[in-house]
Design a protein around this motif. Structure first.
Motif, PDB file in Angstrom:
ATOM      1  N   THR A  35      11.655  -2.639   7.134  1.00  0.00           N
ATOM      2  CA  THR A  35      10.733  -2.168   8.170  1.00  0.00           C
ATOM      3  C   THR A  35       9.426  -2.958   8.151  1.00  0.00           C
ATOM      4  N   GLY A  36       9.356  -3.988   7.315  1.00  0.00           N
ATOM      5  CA  GLY A  36       8.186  -4.859   7.297  1.00  0.00           C
ATOM      6  C   GLY A  36       7.647  -5.063   5.904  1.00  0.00           C
ATOM      7  N   ARG A  39       4.377  -7.550   3.667  1.00  0.00           N
ATOM      8  CA  ARG A  39       3.178  -8.369   3.804  1.00  0.00           C
ATOM      9  C   ARG A  39       3.206  -9.453   2.729  1.00  0.00           C
ATOM     10  N   GLY A  50       5.606  -4.351   0.034  1.00  0.00           N
ATOM     11  CA  GLY A  50       6.348  -3.564   1.011  1.00  0.00           C
ATOM     12  C   GLY A  50       6.686  -2.192   0.473  1.00  0.00           C
ATOM     13  N   LYS A 105       3.924   1.861   4.615  1.00  0.00           N
ATOM     14  CA  LYS A 105       3.211   1.378   5.801  1.00  0.00           C
ATOM     15  C   LYS A 105       1.789   1.012   5.387  1.00  0.00           C
TER      16      LYS A 105
END
Ligand code: 5GP
Ligand code: ZN
Length: 112
Positions: free
Chosen positions: A78-79, A81, A103, A106
């Motif tokens: 889901t993403g 950095r 990660g 959020k």
């Protein structure tokens, strides 16, 4: 003497999540997120500038491939950095170039 060279050589233990000919990826000792790994070139470069000047692109390409592999292995679908602190003013504390992959949560806070 460099602690990440010692980790690459296995003189200091680490938890590896990925490795290939050019890089290793290990769990950070002091994680700032559920997933916090470090992608570290096996060859010593002080920072991105040193790597840009002294690598023909091999290590730089391997770093990007490794980041993608780490994200896959850690399941941060889901993403995630990617952070590099380059130089003392940026807060680089280990002077062997490395890329943080964060990660598993959020990130509300953003610098940019
Ligand atoms: P920098 O501040 O240079 O961007 O990041 C250095 C990172 O290396 C920090 O997040 C720190 O927790 C991690 N670190 C420092 N020493 C060790 C170590 O011996 N083993 C591992 N796995 N991580 C380390
Ligand atoms: Zn080193």
């Amino acid at each position: 003497m460099c602690i990440f060279c010692d980790i690459v050589e296995g003189k200091i233990p680490s938890t590896k999540v990925y490795e290939d000919e050019y890089v290793i990826a290990i769990r950070d000792l002091n994680p700032q997120a559920p997933v916090h790994d470090l992608v570290i070139p096996r060859k010593h470069f002080d920072n991105i500038v040193d790597m840009a000047q002294n690598d023909d692109g091999t290590y730089a390409a391997a770093v990007f491939d490794a980041i993608a592999e780490v994200a896959k292995v850690e399941g941060t679908d889901t993403g995630f950095r990617v952070i590099n602190n380059c130089g003392a003013d940026a807060g680089q504390s280990v002077m062997h170039v490395h890329f943080h992959v964060l990660g598993g949560r959020k990130f509300e806070e953003k610098i940019i």
